[in-house]
Design an enzyme around this catalytic site. Structure first.
Site, PDB file in Angstrom:
ATOM      1  N   ASP A 173     -30.015 133.974  86.185  1.00 13.34           N
ATOM      2  CA  ASP A 173     -28.690 134.609  86.290  1.00 13.34           C
ATOM      3  C   ASP A 173     -28.350 135.443  85.058  1.00 13.34           C
ATOM      4  O   ASP A 173     -27.186 135.540  84.667  1.00 13.34           O
ATOM      5  CB  ASP A 173     -27.583 133.555  86.541  1.00 13.34           C
ATOM      6  CG  ASP A 173     -27.934 132.663  87.699  1.00 13.34           C
ATOM      7  OD1 ASP A 173     -28.368 133.195  88.725  1.00 13.34           O
ATOM      8  OD2 ASP A 173     -27.804 131.432  87.571  1.00 13.34           O
ATOM      9  N   LYS A 185     -30.671 140.253  85.855  1.00 15.94           N
ATOM     10  CA  LYS A 185     -31.925 141.021  85.987  1.00 15.94           C
ATOM     11  C   LYS A 185     -31.836 142.058  87.103  1.00 15.94           C
ATOM     12  O   LYS A 185     -32.317 143.165  86.970  1.00 15.94           O
ATOM     13  CB  LYS A 185     -33.101 140.076  86.306  1.00 15.94           C
ATOM     14  CG  LYS A 185     -33.416 139.106  85.205  1.00 15.94           C
ATOM     15  CD  LYS A 185     -34.538 138.156  85.605  1.00 15.94           C
ATOM     16  CE  LYS A 185     -34.163 137.166  86.668  1.00 15.94           C
ATOM     17  NZ  LYS A 185     -33.162 136.165  86.315  1.00 15.94           N
ATOM     18  N   GLY A 231     -30.793 134.991  93.600  1.00 13.72           N
ATOM     19  CA  GLY A 231     -29.739 135.810  94.195  1.00 13.72           C
ATOM     20  C   GLY A 231     -29.472 136.930  93.227  1.00 13.72           C
ATOM     21  O   GLY A 231     -28.945 136.702  92.147  1.00 13.72           O
ATOM     22  N   HIS A 232     -29.918 138.123  93.564  1.00 16.33           N
ATOM     23  CA  HIS A 232     -29.737 139.250  92.650  1.00 16.33           C
ATOM     24  C   HIS A 232     -28.537 140.079  93.103  1.00 16.33           C
ATOM     25  O   HIS A 232     -28.533 140.624  94.196  1.00 16.33           O
ATOM     26  CB  HIS A 232     -31.019 140.084  92.597  1.00 16.33           C
ATOM     27  CG  HIS A 232     -32.146 139.340  91.935  1.00 16.33           C
ATOM     28  ND1 HIS A 232     -33.470 139.684  92.065  1.00 16.33           N
ATOM     29  CD2 HIS A 232     -32.132 138.261  91.129  1.00 16.33           C
ATOM     30  CE1 HIS A 232     -34.211 138.837  91.360  1.00 16.33           C
ATOM     31  NE2 HIS A 232     -33.424 137.972  90.796  1.00 16.33           N
ATOM     32  N   GLN A 276     -35.314 133.883  88.566  1.00 15.25           N
ATOM     33  CA  GLN A 276     -34.959 132.741  87.699  1.00 15.25           C
ATOM     34  C   GLN A 276     -35.144 133.144  86.225  1.00 15.25           C
ATOM     35  O   GLN A 276     -35.032 134.313  85.912  1.00 15.25           O
ATOM     36  CB  GLN A 276     -35.779 131.478  88.034  1.00 15.25           C
ATOM     37  CG  GLN A 276     -35.407 130.853  89.377  1.00 15.25           C
ATOM     38  CD  GLN A 276     -36.118 131.478  90.561  1.00 15.25           C
ATOM     39  OE1 GLN A 276     -37.306 131.708  90.526  1.00 15.25           O
ATOM     40  NE2 GLN A 276     -35.388 131.750  91.619  1.00 15.25           N
TER      41      GLN A 276
HETATM   42  P1  IMP Z   1     -34.999 125.194  93.152  1.00 13.74           P
HETATM   43  O1  IMP Z   1     -35.606 126.440  92.608  1.00 13.74           O
HETATM   44  O2  IMP Z   1     -34.107 125.426  94.334  1.00 13.74           O
HETATM   45  O3  IMP Z   1     -36.006 124.105  93.393  1.00 13.74           O
HETATM   46  O4  IMP Z   1     -34.001 124.600  92.035  1.00 13.74           O
HETATM   47  C1  IMP Z   1     -34.484 124.051  90.809  1.00 13.74           C
HETATM   48  C2  IMP Z   1     -33.550 124.405  89.658  1.00 13.74           C
HETATM   49  O5  IMP Z   1     -33.620 125.807  89.417  1.00 13.74           O
HETATM   50  C3  IMP Z   1     -32.075 124.102  89.922  1.00 13.74           C
HETATM   51  O6  IMP Z   1     -31.469 123.723  88.692  1.00 13.74           O
HETATM   52  C4  IMP Z   1     -31.514 125.430  90.366  1.00 13.74           C
HETATM   53  O7  IMP Z   1     -30.130 125.540  90.128  1.00 13.74           O
HETATM   54  C5  IMP Z   1     -32.311 126.379  89.487  1.00 13.74           C
HETATM   55  N1  IMP Z   1     -32.442 127.726  90.038  1.00 13.74           N
HETATM   56  C6  IMP Z   1     -33.275 128.135  91.016  1.00 13.74           C
HETATM   57  N2  IMP Z   1     -33.128 129.438  91.245  1.00 13.74           N
HETATM   58  C7  IMP Z   1     -32.214 129.883  90.375  1.00 13.74           C
HETATM   59  C8  IMP Z   1     -31.671 131.170  90.098  1.00 13.74           C
HETATM   60  O8  IMP Z   1     -32.009 132.189  90.708  1.00 13.74           O
HETATM   61  N3  IMP Z   1     -30.743 131.209  89.106  1.00 13.74           N
HETATM   62  C9  IMP Z   1     -30.374 130.125  88.400  1.00 13.74           C
HETATM   63  N4  IMP Z   1     -30.845 128.908  88.619  1.00 13.74           N
HETATM   64  C10 IMP Z   1     -31.767 128.791  89.606  1.00 13.74           C
END
Ligand code: IMP
Length: 429
Positions: free
Chosen positions: A13, A16, A40-41, A223
């Site tokens: 977040d 990017k 989520g971009h 991420q």
């Molecule tokens: P997962 O990727 O859904 O397995 O989540 C694992 C961890 O990564 C959690 O803490 C999510 O909140 C975090 N996470 C996954 N994708 C994002 C992102 O795009 N932005 C911020 N945190 C993310």
């Protein structure tokens, strides 16, 4: 023939998507190489907000071809919805969007297992997005997964799905969730396979040709570095490698052909989900940053935890990714604060640490050492050149640059494409 990797240096977040959108003005190809629709971009174009979960952020530029690499896990349902939603506004034909045959499909049981495991974990939750990301990567590594191309081979798909689903339903029952029906998954996913078939391509070959034709290629990370499965704050991480090195594996592109790595740094820090966060501000400052910065997850809507910029973290991200330039985003959110703090070290008991601890236990117990700087009141979104920035903002940037020893080449001062100031001549492409 420049090739640029763009990665997040914090917990995701960082903004990017917006930077990728701005840089794509001069890119011929934009490639996603890991993650899935956990990302989520958010993009704001002519005052209209768009949130992309799977389609690369370069899609709004008519000349740019968007690629989804083998390292991405694709939920076909979500991708198809995204295409259907946008296809009347922009070109989303298979000439414009191409997806690796080899990318793995997120199946309904991946989502169900993700949710069931998290709800059973109670006090030990990771705080996943519930999109089935982890279970899908598990199956890829466990050789039980389905590549997108498998959804176009009815007989093969049928046999393998029968076997795999038997085990998944056993697990789902154990976790207290409902088992899933074979026939409906089989029929639905064959339909998805048919829909996506024209988009399926050999991304590695496309990139090799593009590189040899001297095209500009941008690799878009999802991420952030501290959600990396190896280098992040494990187990509170995502299930892919988010660092720049994975751009090569996740797209099928050789490391000797990468020219630059741009690190995206949000002017403060946020995190969604569980896990340690040394500079977190559980107070008015945190609330101020959350409300002013609109810090709510663009995928799940969850409020993000907010805190001061942690330069120790970013320095580690620079080393892990081989970052050659920096972009500072959401600088406008800091306007209005009397004082701004920057974390420049940690203390554990009587010991001072200047590097990021690898052990989660150490990270949990560190106390940040801050440098305090004066804030500024001006609304930065009205400013279009570096010279016009308040002197306090320039000091903030200078302290960051000196500590990190990497040049800041651009800053973002608002959500719109136009709120972007290049402060060095460099434009990458
Ligand atoms: P997962 O990727 O859904 O397995 O989540 C694992 C961890 O990564 C959690 O803490 C999510 O909140 C975090 N996470 C996954 N994708 C994002 C992102 O795009 N932005 C911020 N945190 C993310």
């Amino acid at each position: 023939m420049p090739t640029l990797i763009v990665v997040g240096t914090q917990w995701g977040d960082e903004g990017k998507g917006k930077i990728v959108d701005v840089l794509t003005e001069s890119a011929h190809y934009v490639v996603r190489f890991q993650g899935g629709n956990n990302a989520g971009h958010t993009l704001v174009i002519n005052n209209k907000k768009y949130i992309l979960h799977l389609i690369p952020s370069g899609i709004f530029h008519p000349h740019t071809i968007c690629l989804i690499g083998n390292g991405v896990v694709v939920d076909p349902e979500v991708l198809i919805q995204e295409i259907e939603k946008l296809k009347n506004e922009i070109d989303l034909s298979p000439a414009k969007l191409k997806i690796s045959y080899l990318a793995h499909a997120i199946m309904p049981y991946h989502r169900a297992l993700d949710i069931a495991r998290e709800s059973k974990a109670k006090g030990n939750r990771i705080g996943t997005t519930g999109r089935g990301i982890g279970p899908c990567y598990e199956d890829k590594v466990g050789r039980r997964g389905f590549r997108l191309v498998d959804l176009t081979k009815p007989e093969f798909f049928k046999e393998k799905l029968k076997n795999v689903l038997e085990e998944k339903n056993f697990l789902l029952r154990y976790l207290g969730a409902e088992p899933l029906d074979f026939q409906s998954i089989y029929e639905k996913y064959l339909e998805y396979g048919e829909y996506l078939k024209p988009y399926l391509s050999d991304i590695s070959e496309i990139l090799w040709k593009a590189y040899n034709e001297g095209k500009n290629i941008l690799f878009e990370g999802a991420q952030g570095t501290f959600l990396d499965i190896d280098f992040g704050t494990y187990p509170y991480v995502t299930s892919s490698n988010t660092v720049a090195g994975n751009a090569c594996t996740g797209a099928g592109f050789g490391p000797s052909k990468i020219s630059e790595v741009l690190g995206i740094v949000k002017a403060y820090t946020t995190r969604v989900g569980e896990g340690p966060f040394p500079t977190e501000q559980n107070n008015d400052i945190g609330l101020y940053l959350r409300e002013k910065g609109g810090e709510y997850g663009s995928t799940t809507g969850r409020p993000r935890r907010c805190g001061w910029l942690d330069l120790v973290m970013v320095k580690r991200a620079i080393r892990l990714n081989g970052i050659t330039s920096l972009a500072i985003t959401k600088l406008d959110v800091l306007s209005g604060l009397d004082k701004i703090k920057l974390c420049i070290g940690y203390r554990i008991g009587s010991k001072t640490l200047e590097t990021f601890p690898e052990s989660l236990e150490d990270l949990k117990s560190v106390e940040p050492i801050y440098e305090e700087l004066p804030g500024w009141k001006e609304d930065l979104s009205k400013i279009s050149t570096y010279e016009e920035l308040p002197k306090e903002t320039k000091v903030y940037l200078k302290v960051i640059e000196e500590y990190l020893e990497v040049p800041i080449v651009l800053i973002s001062t608002g959500p719109d494409r136009r709120n972007c100031i290049f402060i060095k001549e460099k434009r990458f492409f």
